[in-house]
Every structure is written in C-alpha cells, then in structure tokens.
Design an enzyme around this catalytic site. Structure first.
Site, PDB file in Angstrom:
ATOM      1  N   HIS A 179      68.615  56.404  88.049  1.00  0.00           N
ATOM      2  CA  HIS A 179      68.582  57.050  86.803  1.00  0.00           C
ATOM      3  C   HIS A 179      69.155  58.410  86.830  1.00  0.00           C
ATOM      4  O   HIS A 179      69.261  58.983  87.903  1.00  0.00           O
ATOM      5  CB  HIS A 179      67.017  57.100  86.711  1.00  0.00           C
ATOM      6  N   ASP A 206      62.527  50.040  83.986  1.00  0.00           N
ATOM      7  CA  ASP A 206      62.792  48.508  83.852  1.00  0.00           C
ATOM      8  C   ASP A 206      62.782  47.831  84.718  1.00  0.00           C
ATOM      9  O   ASP A 206      62.976  46.345  84.435  1.00  0.00           O
ATOM     10  CB  ASP A 206      64.327  48.681  83.035  1.00  0.00           C
TER      11      ASP A 206
HETATM   12  N1  ACO Z   1      73.063  49.540  91.823  1.00  0.00           N
HETATM   13  C1  ACO Z   1      74.027  50.158  92.696  1.00  0.00           C
HETATM   14  N2  ACO Z   1      74.649  51.379  92.743  1.00  0.00           N
HETATM   15  C2  ACO Z   1      74.170  52.379  91.928  1.00  0.00           C
HETATM   16  C3  ACO Z   1      73.338  51.968  90.927  1.00  0.00           C
HETATM   17  C4  ACO Z   1      72.685  50.925  90.952  1.00  0.00           C
HETATM   18  N3  ACO Z   1      71.871  50.413  90.020  1.00  0.00           N
HETATM   19  N4  ACO Z   1      73.001  53.174  90.106  1.00  0.00           N
HETATM   20  C5  ACO Z   1      73.838  54.040  90.601  1.00  0.00           C
HETATM   21  N5  ACO Z   1      74.631  53.647  91.833  1.00  0.00           N
HETATM   22  C6  ACO Z   1      75.419  54.263  92.502  1.00  0.00           C
HETATM   23  C7  ACO Z   1      76.834  54.371  92.077  1.00  0.00           C
HETATM   24  O1  ACO Z   1      77.619  53.617  92.141  1.00  0.00           O
HETATM   25  C8  ACO Z   1      77.384  55.762  92.384  1.00  0.00           C
HETATM   26  O2  ACO Z   1      77.895  55.688  93.664  1.00  0.00           O
HETATM   27  P1  ACO Z   1      79.064  56.711  94.172  1.00  0.00           P
HETATM   28  O3  ACO Z   1      78.472  57.999  94.328  1.00  0.00           O
HETATM   29  O4  ACO Z   1      79.258  56.010  95.720  1.00  0.00           O
HETATM   30  O5  ACO Z   1      79.996  56.446  93.397  1.00  0.00           O
HETATM   31  C9  ACO Z   1      75.859  56.661  92.401  1.00  0.00           C
HETATM   32  O6  ACO Z   1      74.754  55.659  92.853  1.00  0.00           O
HETATM   33  C10 ACO Z   1      75.559  57.569  91.395  1.00  0.00           C
HETATM   34  O7  ACO Z   1      75.472  56.714  90.139  1.00  0.00           O
HETATM   35  P2  ACO Z   1      76.216  57.181  88.795  1.00  0.00           P
HETATM   36  O8  ACO Z   1      76.540  55.716  88.070  1.00  0.00           O
HETATM   37  O9  ACO Z   1      77.421  58.089  88.804  1.00  0.00           O
HETATM   38  O10 ACO Z   1      75.018  57.755  88.068  1.00  0.00           O
HETATM   39  P3  ACO Z   1      74.738  57.935  86.773  1.00  0.00           P
HETATM   40  O11 ACO Z   1      73.774  59.126  86.428  1.00  0.00           O
HETATM   41  O12 ACO Z   1      76.069  58.207  86.011  1.00  0.00           O
HETATM   42  O13 ACO Z   1      74.026  56.743  86.102  1.00  0.00           O
HETATM   43  C11 ACO Z   1      72.333  54.721  85.626  1.00  0.00           C
HETATM   44  C12 ACO Z   1      72.638  56.231  85.882  1.00  0.00           C
HETATM   45  C13 ACO Z   1      73.531  54.597  84.516  1.00  0.00           C
HETATM   46  C14 ACO Z   1      71.115  54.694  85.048  1.00  0.00           C
HETATM   47  C15 ACO Z   1      72.885  54.002  86.887  1.00  0.00           C
HETATM   48  O14 ACO Z   1      71.955  54.191  87.766  1.00  0.00           O
HETATM   49  C16 ACO Z   1      72.689  52.439  86.619  1.00  0.00           C
HETATM   50  O15 ACO Z   1      73.802  51.910  86.206  1.00  0.00           O
HETATM   51  N6  ACO Z   1      71.729  51.818  87.033  1.00  0.00           N
HETATM   52  C17 ACO Z   1      71.527  50.422  86.601  1.00  0.00           C
HETATM   53  C18 ACO Z   1      71.158  50.342  85.090  1.00  0.00           C
HETATM   54  C19 ACO Z   1      69.662  50.766  84.646  1.00  0.00           C
HETATM   55  O16 ACO Z   1      68.644  50.363  85.274  1.00  0.00           O
HETATM   56  N7  ACO Z   1      69.693  51.495  83.755  1.00  0.00           N
HETATM   57  C20 ACO Z   1      68.319  51.673  83.092  1.00  0.00           C
HETATM   58  C21 ACO Z   1      68.109  53.418  83.042  1.00  0.00           C
HETATM   59  S1  ACO Z   1      66.522  53.867  82.603  1.00  0.00           S
HETATM   60  C22 ACO Z   1      66.679  53.588  80.977  1.00  0.00           C
HETATM   61  O17 ACO Z   1      67.455  53.806  80.423  1.00  0.00           O
HETATM   62  C23 ACO Z   1      65.065  53.331  80.486  1.00  0.00           C
END
Ligand code: ACO
Length: 436
Positions: free
Chosen positions: A313, A371
C-alpha cells in the site's frame, strides 16, 4: 491549519536569493510546507509525480497513520466503527462530522431509504449494454447518467443541491449495482424494500427473485455492512483525488462520482480485489498451497511482472487495519456457510504467512491490504468476481461525496490545475508534407 513557529528556507547553490516558506501543523500527522507562492517568488515549480510528498488539500474527514496501521474516520478508529456502528451511522459521520444520535439516525435512515429507487428509465439505458459488459463499465455509465435524471440537484454551489445529491448517491448506488448484476444474469430487477437495512436491502436486490421469498441471513447482512464500512473512505487516494479534481471544475456531483468510479476500476486501486481473487484461483488451479513457494519466487522476480495482489500500500507500511477486520469477517462468513475448509481461504492464509516472514516483503514493509480477504468473503456470499469493484464503488461513494462537499465548502477551493516539467521538443516550424 495552524501556522508553525518555524519556517522552511529554500536556498539555491547558484546564488539565487533563498526564500522562506510557511510551515503549517495539522491536528495530527506530518507538517506541510506551503509552496503556493513558490512560483511567484522563484519562477520554479515543485516536481512530485505520484504525489509522494504532496498534500493536495487540507481535510478533516479521514486520517491514516501508515506506520502504525491506524485508520480514523473523523477521529474514530475503524475497529470501533466496524464493531459498534452500522454503515449508515458511518455515512452520517463522514458527511456531517458526527455520529448520529437516535433521532438523527432515524431521520438519516429514512431520508436514504426514501431515495433508493432509481428513475424507471434507467433500465432502458442499462439495456443498451452487452450482457457480458464489465460491471464497472456499466457503473461508470449509470452513475454519470444520473445527472441526466436528477436535474434538481446538479448545482454544486447550492448546499441544498449538494445535500440531496449526497443522499441520492448513497441511496441509489446499491440499486444500480444490483441492477447491473441482474442484467448480466438475465434476471428481473428487484425493487428496493424499505423495511430492510441498507445492507439487507442490497442483498435482497441482488439475490431475491420474484418467484420466492428471500430471507436475509443476519450474519451475511452484518458482513456486507462491514465491507461497506471498511471501504467508506480512505483520505486522498487516487479515486478520491479524481473526484476532487473533476468536481473542482464545478461539474455536477454525479459526473464527479462517475470519474471516481472510473479511477477505482484500475487493478492498482479498487480493481485489486478482483485481481487478488483471480490470482488465488490461478494458484489453486496450479496445485494450491503446495505451489505457494513457486508462486512467491515469481513475485520476487522483478522480470516476471507478477505482484502479490492484495499486498502493499502506498500509505500503510504496517498491517492495514481493514485487512484484520476483513479476515475476522471472512472466518465468520465461512463458518456460517459451512465453508470453514474453503481452499482459497487456506491458500490466502498460507500466502500471508510466507509473505510476513519473507525478507522481500519485510524489508519493503509490504503487508496485506483490505483487498486480500474481501474477495474471499464476497465470493462466499455469492457475489461474482467482476462485481467486487462495483461493491467497493458503492461503499466508497459516501467518502467521495463527503470529500467533494468538503472541497466545495472550503474557502481556499480553486479549480485543480497541476503544472509540469516540460521535456518535449522546443519550438520548431511545420515542414510541408512533401519534405517531412
Ligand atoms: N507484490 C510484490 N512486490 C511489491 C508489491 C506486491 N504486491 N507491492 C509493492 N512491491 C514492491 C515493488 O516492486 C517495489 O520494489 P522495489 O523497491 O524493489 O522496486 C516496492 O515494493 C515498492 O512498491 P511501489 O510499487 O513502488 O509502491 P507504490 O506505493 O507505488 O504502490 C501499490 C502501492 C500500487 C498498492 C502496490 O503495493 C501494488 O501494486 N500492490 C498490489 C495491488 C494492490 O493490492 N492494490 C490495492 C491497494 S489498496 C486499495 O486500493 C484498496
């Protein structure tokens, strides 16, 4: 917003004069540096794609402490609201700032209940969609279309219009979501039943048919109500910011909420519950719990493009408090329905256990979000997977409209107009077609 004693000073290494920027305290949470005059003072913009360090507004509705894993609606912890209040009490809180007393609750419930029907013409509009249309495509269209049916509540500068539009939207969203569902399965629409609770009425419109009496199961009703409460608001997330930006042009509330629905659809936001359940079903088809290790290796491989949906998140760097409550509800619903051994729940628990111990997730502070379990609950209730995000939209409508109304009522309200760092071609002349 309270002016702090200290200021921020921005200095430049090229000898340009430094500038002092005011700092403000919120009631809780990080201070903000006020950069509104920065461009006038320096001719420079700030650069923050994705709003990683930018507060786009002040708000008194929802507060999240991402490090602690705390979520407060108007100061009340989500755990207390989800346990002691129902969704309509939470709606009253978000819209008007306080939980209702007995009379206020009665009055608010009756106002919402009296607006649950939609204009009969809506069903002809719905009929234009393909039967296999995604419910979020339908919802984007239906919510936007409300502005064509309710002309008497489209002037956002009029507080009475804003109030009636808020009630209409909260009241009609369950009806629209249920209609979208009934349309895809080819069953007759069920009219709202005013003697039922908000959640009970939704279940009735979804699962009743004219052929037999439908009795609402109180455990499922409570679970549905909790799903609504947990999704009701979440401060300045992508869809809420979309609603604010869209509404800032002065467009009508139905159009602004339709923009929020469209934004919520994406898999990085509200669409994650659908994506999460699809992921669990895929792992189950591959062999279930025994394949968790293999799947996790893919998640950790940056080249695979696979993410553990329902994890991570932007704001929470701790367990999402909603995920804990949702896990509790998941157990209750599965027990009630005799599905204690549901393989997807077992799979989700196994994935969570591994992820919470794995250095990849621990070092990035990736925890389950709301979720992760909400899809399992909804699937157990009988809600088809593509409808999950539409239910999220239904629940989030109160948050969107509360945030929109807060913005319009804010004396500092202006149309939202971000600026840019231009990296395209500088000025050039158009050559005639023959020599291009
Ligand atoms: N699985 C694997 N790796 C992940 C995940 C995941 N679900 N989420 C983040 N990471 C990793 C990224 O690859 C990144 O790694 P790095 O630093 O080595 O490059 C690091 O963790 C940070 O992730 P970002 O994508 O830069 O974080 P951001 O804050 O932009 O993204 C997000 C947040 C979009 C929610 C992300 O965690 C994600 O895609 N999660 C899966 C989708 C999801 O569950 N979304 C629901 C959000 S809650 C809602 O809307 C109710």
């Amino acid at each position: 917003m309270k002016l702090a004693d200290n200021k921020a000073t921005l200095s430049f290494s090229n000898g340009s004069p430094s500038v002092d920027l005011p700092v403000y305290h919120g009631s809780v949470g990080p201070d903000v540096v006020d950069i509104r005059k920065l461009y006038a003072q320096t001719g420079m913009f700030t650069y923050d794609p994705g709003f990683l360090s930018t507060a786009a507004t002040q708000s008194a509705i929802t507060y999240i402490d991402g490090d602690k894993g705390e979520l407060l609606y108007r100061g009340y912890p989500i755990e207390q609201l989800a346990t002691n209040c129902d969704f309509l009490e939470t709606c009253h809180l978000l819209l008007y700032g306080e939980l209702p007393n007995t009379d206020q609750k009665k009055d608010f419930t009756s106002r919402v209940t009296n607006h649950t029907m939609v204009n009969e013409q809506m069903q002809f509009f719905l009929r234009g969609f393909r039967r296999d249309a995604h419910p979020m495509a339908i919802m984007t269209g239906l919510v936007g279309a409300l502005s064509a049916f309710y002309h008497d509540s489209t002037d956002i500068t009029n507080p009475e219009h804003r109030e009636i539009a808020a009630i209409r939207l909260i009241a009609k969203m369950p009806t629209l979501v249920a209609m979208a569902y009934k349309y895809t399965v080819g069953q007759p629409y069920m009219y709202p039943q005013n003697n039922l609770s908000y959640a009970g009425n939704f279940l009735h419109m979804m699962f009743a048919t004219p052929c037999e009496k439908y009795v609402v199961n109180p455990v499922i009703e409570r679970a549905m109500d909790r799903i609504f409460t947990l999704h009701a608001d979440h401060e300045q997330n992508a869809s809420t910011s979309t609603v604010r930006l869209c509404g800032s042009s002065g467009t009508n509330p139905f159009a602004a909420i339709a923009a929020g629905v469209a934004c919520l659809w994406g898999p990085a936001h509200g669409g994650a519950n659908e994506a999460c359940l699809n992921m669990l079903e895929d792992i189950q088809k591959m062999g279930g719990v025994s394949k968790v290790g293999e799947f996790m290796e893919k998640v950790k491989d940056k080249n695979s493009g696979v993410r553990l949906m329902g994890f991570g998140h932007r704001v929470y760097k701790n367990y999402d408090p909603r995920a804990k409550l949702m896990q509790e509800t998941c157990r209750e619903v599965l027990t009630e329905l005799g599905l204690q051994n549901d393989p997807l729940f077992k799979l989700a628990m196994a994935l969570e256990k591994i992820a919470l111990e794995d250095d990849y997730f621990v070092s990035r502070k990736l925890y389950p979000n709301v979720d992760f379990y909400s899809g399992i609950v909804q699937r157990a209730i009988g809600i088809p997977v593509p409808l999950f995000t539409a239910i999220f939209a239904l629940a989030r409508t109160v948050g969107w409209i509360a945030q929109l109304n807060e913005m319009i009522g804010d004396p500092e309200y202006k149309i939202g107009r971000p600026r840019q760092l231009f990296s395209g071609s500088v000025k050039r002349d158009v050559k005639p077609l023959a020599v291009r």
